[in-house]
Each structure stands twice: as structure tokens, then as C-alpha cells.
Design an enzyme around this catalytic site. Structure first.
Site, PDB file in Angstrom:
ATOM      1  N   ASN A 115       0.829  -1.212   0.000  1.00  4.74           N
ATOM      2  CA  ASN A 115       0.000   0.000   0.000  1.00  4.74           C
ATOM      3  C   ASN A 115       0.861   1.258   0.000  1.00  4.74           C
ATOM      4  O   ASN A 115       0.407   2.335  -0.420  1.00  4.74           O
ATOM      5  CB  ASN A 115      -0.900   0.005   1.248  1.00  4.74           C
ATOM      6  N   ARG A 173      -8.344   5.149   1.715  1.00  7.61           N
ATOM      7  CA  ARG A 173      -7.587   4.515   0.626  1.00  7.61           C
ATOM      8  C   ARG A 173      -6.568   5.442   0.000  1.00  7.61           C
ATOM      9  O   ARG A 173      -5.493   4.996  -0.405  1.00  7.61           O
ATOM     10  CB  ARG A 173      -8.561   4.005  -0.457  1.00  7.61           C
ATOM     11  N   ASP A 212      -0.794  -6.488   3.539  1.00  7.68           N
ATOM     12  CA  ASP A 212      -0.767  -5.527   4.634  1.00  7.68           C
ATOM     13  C   ASP A 212      -1.636  -4.302   4.303  1.00  7.68           C
ATOM     14  O   ASP A 212      -1.680  -3.854   3.149  1.00  7.68           O
ATOM     15  CB  ASP A 212       0.694  -5.081   4.833  1.00  7.68           C
ATOM     16  N   HIS A 216      -6.585   0.087   3.237  1.00 11.25           N
ATOM     17  CA  HIS A 216      -6.095   1.345   2.667  1.00 11.25           C
ATOM     18  C   HIS A 216      -5.865   1.256   1.171  1.00 11.25           C
ATOM     19  O   HIS A 216      -5.254   2.135   0.574  1.00 11.25           O
ATOM     20  CB  HIS A 216      -4.835   1.767   3.429  1.00 11.25           C
ATOM     21  N   GLU A 248      -5.316  -7.987   5.222  1.00 10.43           N
ATOM     22  CA  GLU A 248      -5.444  -7.400   6.558  1.00 10.43           C
ATOM     23  C   GLU A 248      -6.426  -6.255   6.485  1.00 10.43           C
ATOM     24  O   GLU A 248      -6.138  -5.194   5.932  1.00 10.43           O
ATOM     25  CB  GLU A 248      -4.095  -6.911   7.088  1.00 10.43           C
ATOM     26  N   ARG A 352      -4.353 -19.131  12.403  1.00 10.44           N
ATOM     27  CA  ARG A 352      -2.942 -18.717  12.445  1.00 10.44           C
ATOM     28  C   ARG A 352      -2.507 -18.590  13.897  1.00 10.44           C
ATOM     29  O   ARG A 352      -3.149 -17.900  14.681  1.00 10.44           O
ATOM     30  CB  ARG A 352      -2.758 -17.370  11.739  1.00 10.44           C
TER      31      ARG A 352
HETATM   32  C1  QV4 Z   1       4.776   9.322  12.385  1.00  7.41           C
HETATM   33  C2  QV4 Z   1       3.557  10.164  12.736  1.00  7.41           C
HETATM   34  C3  QV4 Z   1       2.807  10.533  11.480  1.00  7.41           C
HETATM   35  C4  QV4 Z   1       3.753  11.286  10.568  1.00  7.41           C
HETATM   36  C5  QV4 Z   1       4.910  10.348  10.223  1.00  7.41           C
HETATM   37  C6  QV4 Z   1       5.896  11.070   9.320  1.00  7.41           C
HETATM   38  O1  QV4 Z   1       2.685   9.386  13.570  1.00  7.41           O
HETATM   39  O2  QV4 Z   1       1.685  11.359  11.809  1.00  7.41           O
HETATM   40  O3  QV4 Z   1       3.078  11.685   9.387  1.00  7.41           O
HETATM   41  O4  QV4 Z   1       5.593   9.948  11.411  1.00  7.41           O
HETATM   42  O5  QV4 Z   1       6.824  10.088   8.857  1.00  7.41           O
HETATM   43  C7  QV4 Z   1       5.539   4.101  12.416  1.00  7.41           C
HETATM   44  C8  QV4 Z   1       5.415   4.983  13.657  1.00  7.41           C
HETATM   45  C9  QV4 Z   1       4.552   6.197  13.357  1.00  7.41           C
HETATM   46  C10 QV4 Z   1       5.154   6.966  12.175  1.00  7.41           C
HETATM   47  C11 QV4 Z   1       5.188   5.991  10.979  1.00  7.41           C
HETATM   48  C12 QV4 Z   1       5.764   6.660   9.735  1.00  7.41           C
HETATM   49  O6  QV4 Z   1       4.805   4.218  14.689  1.00  7.41           O
HETATM   50  O7  QV4 Z   1       4.525   7.041  14.506  1.00  7.41           O
HETATM   51  O8  QV4 Z   1       4.299   8.076  11.845  1.00  7.41           O
HETATM   52  O9  QV4 Z   1       5.991   4.861  11.307  1.00  7.41           O
HETATM   53  O10 QV4 Z   1       7.016   7.168   9.995  1.00  7.41           O
HETATM   54  C13 QV4 Z   1       3.289  -0.588  11.779  1.00  7.41           C
HETATM   55  C14 QV4 Z   1       3.136   0.102  13.139  1.00  7.41           C
HETATM   56  C15 QV4 Z   1       3.070   1.604  12.991  1.00  7.41           C
HETATM   57  C16 QV4 Z   1       4.272   2.086  12.180  1.00  7.41           C
HETATM   58  C17 QV4 Z   1       4.176   1.429  10.805  1.00  7.41           C
HETATM   59  C18 QV4 Z   1       5.270   1.904   9.862  1.00  7.41           C
HETATM   60  O11 QV4 Z   1       1.953  -0.349  13.754  1.00  7.41           O
HETATM   61  O12 QV4 Z   1       3.124   2.197  14.286  1.00  7.41           O
HETATM   62  O13 QV4 Z   1       4.255   3.519  12.085  1.00  7.41           O
HETATM   63  O14 QV4 Z   1       4.305   0.019  10.977  1.00  7.41           O
HETATM   64  O15 QV4 Z   1       6.519   1.698  10.437  1.00  7.41           O
HETATM   65  C19 QV4 Z   1      -4.432   0.615  11.112  1.00  7.41           C
HETATM   66  C20 QV4 Z   1      -4.365  -0.005   9.706  1.00  7.41           C
HETATM   67  C21 QV4 Z   1      -3.732  -1.367   9.731  1.00  7.41           C
HETATM   68  C22 QV4 Z   1      -2.381  -1.323  10.438  1.00  7.41           C
HETATM   69  C23 QV4 Z   1      -2.627  -0.799  11.874  1.00  7.41           C
HETATM   70  C24 QV4 Z   1      -1.339  -0.726  12.663  1.00  7.41           C
HETATM   71  O16 QV4 Z   1      -5.680  -0.104   9.165  1.00  7.41           O
HETATM   72  O17 QV4 Z   1      -3.523  -1.826   8.383  1.00  7.41           O
HETATM   73  O18 QV4 Z   1      -3.178   0.496  11.789  1.00  7.41           O
HETATM   74  N1  QV4 Z   1      -1.730  -2.637  10.450  1.00  7.41           N
HETATM   75  C25 QV4 Z   1      -0.714  -2.905   9.429  1.00  7.41           C
HETATM   76  C26 QV4 Z   1       0.466  -3.672  10.007  1.00  7.41           C
HETATM   77  C27 QV4 Z   1       1.223  -2.776  10.984  1.00  7.41           C
HETATM   78  C28 QV4 Z   1       1.864  -1.630  10.205  1.00  7.41           C
HETATM   79  C29 QV4 Z   1       1.023  -1.156   9.098  1.00  7.41           C
HETATM   80  C30 QV4 Z   1      -0.166  -1.698   8.777  1.00  7.41           C
HETATM   81  C31 QV4 Z   1       1.638  -0.154   8.196  1.00  7.41           C
HETATM   82  O19 QV4 Z   1       0.002  -4.812  10.673  1.00  7.41           O
HETATM   83  O20 QV4 Z   1       2.229  -3.491  11.686  1.00  7.41           O
HETATM   84  O21 QV4 Z   1       2.058  -0.516  11.104  1.00  7.41           O
HETATM   85  O22 QV4 Z   1       2.363  -0.916   7.246  1.00  7.41           O
HETATM   86  O23 QV4 Z   1      -5.416  -0.018  11.851  1.00  7.41           O
HETATM   87 CA    CA Z   2      -3.621   3.633   0.040  1.00  6.33          CA
END
Ligand code: QV4
Ligand code: CA
Length: 511
Positions: A115, A173, A212, A216, A248, A352
Site C-alpha cells: 500500500n 484509501r 498488509d 487502505h 489485513e 494462524r
Molecule cells: C509518524 C507520525 C505521522 C507522521 C509520520 C511522518 O505518527 O503522523 O506523518 O511519522 O513520517 C511508524 C510509527 C509512526 C510513524 C510511521 C511513519 O509508529 O509514529 O508516523 O511509522 O514514519 C506498523 C506500526 C506503525 C508504524 C508502521 C510503519 O503499527 O506504528 O508507524 O508500521 O513503520 C491501522 C491499519 C492497519 C495497520 C494498523 C497498525 O488499518 O492496516 O493500523 N496494520 C498494518 C500492520 C502494521 C503496520 C502497518 C499496517 C503499516 O500490521 O504493523 O504498522 O504498514 O489499523
Molecule cells: Ca492507500
């Protein structure tokens, strides 16, 4: 000829919901953050002999190296290229893992982060797991290549480019999830680039993908990518096999987007499952196990043949994503084993099992401020998974999948495969039991007093080993014995202070 055509159509339309596990293997394990070399060994020494169907691996493509905080697990959800090159290993190690696991009938499912790319705030440079240069500021990812054209900046309608309101399906999205640069999956170039990455993995021999952050992505854009995917490698899969897909999507109700929008693409994660089961096992909000009699669609979950289910996942075991405080994890070991046992005994969904590492939880105002801590490592190099003499794991790896109670319930699920839910019994409170046809039976005591009952098991007469308190070894039971009479009934006595207050028997644990 018509029959053949019909059969192939049935096979075709069922395909992306089919995990392609070897016959008789019904559960997969998420070996979160494991190295490819360790997974290859685990397939041969443990997963195949114990009937595990496959492994969900951490994202194998190059990610941004985050140094503040120091190497968080979530850096792997910030792609910078599609090179197979991460802390888990390189392309050669990846190919070796897929080959060795497939050769013992254990499938590999890839966590595909398609995504987005890395955080918009990450600095430009070569801080990446394979040394690739990237510049988030101008959307420059030359190792793919992606440029500004390939992101949704122009499509997102919010004032800061971020998702602000989950009740607006378009921005969920088209805008950035926590600042992650949102790829333009509406563009054929992006779809093709992603499909090329996934086809490279398919040709190596993987069986399917966890998509993942599917919420979105537009379902139609996901479909456009999936339609570009190759059939699975005929070295290990039958001709025409389609990649197994599970998306997911966190849908606990109340948002603009629902899981059912994604059913056409493949299975979908059912997050209500772990959230509700945790509440029931903790006896919160007046919940009790007797209410589990109609567990599954009866609780408002998606159809069983579309569901990917789990008690906890890598997000909600540490307060990320969805599920909240009710989620049971290895930290709550006694209840966790009961919840995983219930999941593996019950026919609902494709199951799982989570396999974690330990980290130094530190709560401030009810939040674990160490929720970011990455895998056991030496100066950023992920540690090997060592195996102790008692078959548990060392070096900080929890290996829930190696806990006797969980390992044996994976075998239970295999033994009772396709047998109907039967012989439900409950005491109106938290003592319940149910069987699977004439192949297996399980009894739980989650009340604060002992269980002492003679129950109809549906099983053939004989002496059975309880696979929770022990194993059947050399024709004897190392744990509790259960005696099933000719009428199928058996007496069960479970103290509420037992180490594991549940008993499970099946026809392969019969003496
Ligand atoms: C921060 C600020 C943002 C800012 C950004 C600028 O919060 O406002 O714009 O910096 O760069 C990490 C940090 C987060 C940071 C982001 C980007 O925690 O603070 O933003 O990086 O730098 C995992 C973690 C997130 C992590 C992300 C990317 O959970 O904390 O963010 O990886 O490293 C929703 C979705 C669902 C998602 C769930 C967590 O619908 O799809 O949130 N679950 C999946 C994965 C999850 C992963 C992601 C999605 C993203 O299972 O592990 O998030 O790929 O519910
Ligand atoms: Ca998207």
C-alpha cells in the site's frame, strides 16, 4: 469434458481462498521477525513433524532503517525497494528457506507491504537494509523505481495528505496511513511493479500473501494486481494453483469500510475473533464461555470460508492496530493457551498461531512505551533462534508454537479436519465442552470451582491420552488418561486451580 471444465472452474474460483497446505495440515504459524535460516531449520526439525501447514514470514523486501527509536520492529513496514534484503536475510537465504520448507510440505506466506513506501518524514539517504538510496521528500525510490507520479498525493483530498476520518472511505484509501507514502495503485505502472515483485516470490515457490493494510487499498486495485499474478510454482503446487490471499482489514464495525468489500479477492483477517475471545476468557462485560455455543457467524463474524483467524497478532499483542486490552497474548499464558486451544478445536475459519519474541514492557499511563522494541539482536543483527534441551527456544524468542498445549492442539485440528461441531455441553457458566464428529473432544473449566462431569464425547470406546497435560509416547500417556465407555461417555474432573484447566482427546491420542 463438461465435468472436467466444471471441476476446473470450481478449483479456480475457490483457489485464492485455499492456503494450498499439504493435505491434513490446517494451521499456519507467524514466525514474527525470524531469520530465513532459522525458519528453514524450523520447517525441517519441528513444523513438518508436528503437522504445521505453513509459515507467515515478516516482510522480505528492503525497508527503511530507523534509528530513533533503535531499529523498531515496525521499520519493516516501511519499504524502500523490492530487493529481498532485510534483517531476516538475503535473496539466497530466502530461496533456500522456501525450497527447504516446501520440500517438507510446509508453505511460505509472504507479508506483502504494497500500500505504501516509507514514512514521509524519513530523511533522504541510504539508511536502508540493503543500502538503497531513497528520498521521501521528493518521492524518489530509484531502486524500484518510483517517483512522484507513483504516489497518491494528488488524489488525497485532505489538507495534510493524511487519513483524518475513517468514516470517509476515499481518504482511508487515498491518503497516508500514519505518514506512510501512499502508492497510486490506480496506476498500471504501480500495479505492474508490485505484481513483478510478487511474481518473483511466486516463482521462488511461496504459496501466497498476507496483504498488509488492505483497508487502505481499493478492492478493485487489489484485484487488478492479483489478476497479474502467476500461478504457483508447479515444482510444489498443482498446475493452475492460484496464490492464497488473506487481506489485513481491521473491521470491528462502525467504520465506512467493511471486510465484505474484500471477499472477492481472497480471505480477510477477522479481528472481531481475538477481541471477543479475549473478553470471554477474561470474563469481562458479563461474557462467559457458555455463550460460545454459537461461536463463529453466530457472533456476527464473516463467513467461515472467508476468515483468517487468530487470538493475537504482531500488532495487537503490543497495543498496535485493533483489539484493545482484551487481547490475550503469551504474557497471559494460562488464559492464552485456553484461547488458542479453543480456536484450534473449533471449526470456524483458517487458523494462524502467533510466535513472538519477548521485550521489556514498560507501562506509563497504561501504555507500553516499549511497544516499538525490535527482535532480539546484537547491535541490530537479529539473533539466531536457539533451541533448548527441553525443546523451548532461547535468545529471547517465545516460540508459543512449541508450547506442548499449542503444538498438540495444532495436531488436534489436523485429526478432526472436516468433522462437524458436535456434543456441545455447558454448565451455564464457564465450564464447556464440545466435540468434532467422532474424532476429537475438548473440555474447559474457566469457572472458580472444579468441574466434575460425565459427558458424551462422541468418540469410540477406549483409553485416551489428554494432549494438554501430556503426550502419548511409546504407547502410554505422560499426562491425564480419559476412559471413554461403549456409550461414548467419559468422566472429566478438572480443578479450577489446574496448571491448564482444559482437557483434549482425539482418536490419534487413543491407546
Ligand atoms: C509518524 C507520525 C505521522 C507522521 C509520520 C511522518 O505518527 O503522523 O506523518 O511519522 O513520517 C511508524 C510509527 C509512526 C510513524 C510511521 C511513519 O509508529 O509514529 O508516523 O511509522 O514514519 C506498523 C506500526 C506503525 C508504524 C508502521 C510503519 O503499527 O506504528 O508507524 O508500521 O513503520 C491501522 C491499519 C492497519 C495497520 C494498523 C497498525 O488499518 O492496516 O493500523 N496494520 C498494518 C500492520 C502494521 C503496520 C502497518 C499496517 C503499516 O500490521 O504493523 O504498522 O504498514 O489499523
Ligand atoms: Ca492507500
Amino acid at each position: 469434458m463438461k465435468l472436467l471444465l466444471l471441476l476446473s472452474l470450481i478449483g479456480f474460483c475457490w483457489a485464492q481462498y485455499d492456503p494450498h497446505t499439504q493435505y491434513g495440515r490446517t494451521a499456519i504459524v507467524h514466525l514474527f521477525e525470524w531469520r530465513w535460516a532459522d525458519i528453514a531449520k524450523e520447517c525441517e526439525r519441528y513444523l513438518a513433524p508436528n503437522g504445521f501447514g505453513g509459515v507467515q514470514i515478516s516482510p522480505p523486501n528492503e525497508n527503511s532503517v530507523i534509528n530513533n527509536p533503535s531499529r523498531p520492529w515496525w521499520e519493516r513496514y516501511q519499504p524502500v525497494s523490492y530487493k529481498i534484503c532485510t534483517r531476516s536475510g538475503n535473496e539466497g537465504e530466502f530461496q533456500d528457506m522456501v525450497t527447504r520448507c516446501n520440500n517438507v510440505g510446509v508453505r511460505i506466506y509472504v507479508d506483502a507491504v504494497i500500500n505504501h513506501m516509507c514514512g514521509s518524514g524519513n530523511p533522504a539517504g541510504t539508511s536502508s537494509t540493503c543500502g538503497s538510496y531513497y528520498n521521501p521528500n521528493n518521492r524518489d525510490f530509484p531502486s524500484v523505481p518510483y517517483s512522484g507520479w507513483d504516489f497518491n498525493d494528488g488524489k488525497c483530498q485532505t489538507n495534510n495528505g493524511e487519513i483524518q476520518n475513517y468514516n470517509d472511505a476515499a481518504q482511508v484509501r487515498d491518503c497516508r496511513l500514519s505518514g506512510l507514502l501512499d502508492l497510486a495503485l490506480g496506476k498500471d505502472y504501480v500495479r505492474t511493479t508490485i505484481a513483478n515483485y510478487m511474481n518473483h516470490l511466486i516463482d521462488i515457490g511461496v504459496a501466497g500473501f498476507r496483504l498488509d493494510a488492505s483497508k487502505h487499498m481499493w478492492p478493485g486495485d487489489i484485484k487488478a494486481v492479483l489478476d497479474k499474478l502467476n500461478n504457483l510454482n508447479t515444482k510444489w503446487f498443482s498446475e493452475g494453483s492460484r496464490p492464497f490471499i488473506y487481506q489485513e482489514v481491521i473491521d470491528l464495525g462502525g467504520e465506512a469500510i467493511s471486510s465484505s468489500e474484500y471477499f472477492g479477492n481472497g480471505r480477510v483477517t477477522e479481528f472481531k475473533y481475538g477481541a471477543k475471545l479475549g473478553t470471554v476468557m477474561r470474563k469481562w462485560n458479563g461474557e462467559k464461555m457458555a455463550y460460545l455455543k454459537n461461536w463463529g457467524e453466530g457472533w456476527g463474524f464473516m463467513p467461515s470460508d472467508r476468515a483468517l483467524v487468530f487470538v493475537d497478532n504482531h500488532d495487537n499483542q503490543r497495543g498496535h492496530g485493533a483489539g484493545g486490552a482484551s487481547i490475550l497474548t503469551f504474557w497471559d499464558a494460562r488464559l492464552y493457551k485456553m484461547a488458542v486451544g479453543f480456536m484450534l478445536a473449533h471449526p470456524y475459519g483458517f487458523t494462524r498461531v502467533m510466535s513472538s519474541y519477548s521485550w521489556p514492557r514498560y507501562f506509563e499511563n497504561g501504555k507500553d512505551i516499549n511497544d516499538w522494541v525490535g527482535p532480539p539482536n546484537d547491535n541490530g543483527v537479529t539473533k539466531e533462534v536457539t533451541i533448548n534441551a527441553d525443546t523451548t527456544c532461547g535468545n529471547g524468542w517465545i516460540c508459543e508454537h512449541r508450547w506442548r498445549q499449542i503444538r498438540n492442539m495444532v495436531a488436534f485440528r489436523n485429526v478432526v479436519q472436516s468433522q462437524p461441531f458436535a456434543n456441545w455441553w455447558d454448565n451455564g457458566s464457564n465450564q464447556v465442552a464440545f466435540g468434532r464428529g467422532n474424532k476429537g473432544f475438548i473440555v474447559f473449566n474457566n469457572d472458580d470451582w472444579s468441574l466434575s462431569s460425565t459427558l458424551q464425547t462422541g468418540l469410540p470406546a477406549g483409553t485416551y491420552c489428554d494432549v494438554i497435560s501430556g503426550d502419548k509416547i511409546n504407547g502410554d500417556c505422560t499426562g491425564i488418561k480419559i476412559y471413554v465407555s461403549n456409550d461414548g461417555t467419559a468422566y472429566f474432573s478438572i480443578s479450577n486451580s489446574a496448571e491448564d484447566p482444559f482437557i483434549a482427546i482425539h482418536v490419534e491420542s487413543k491407546l
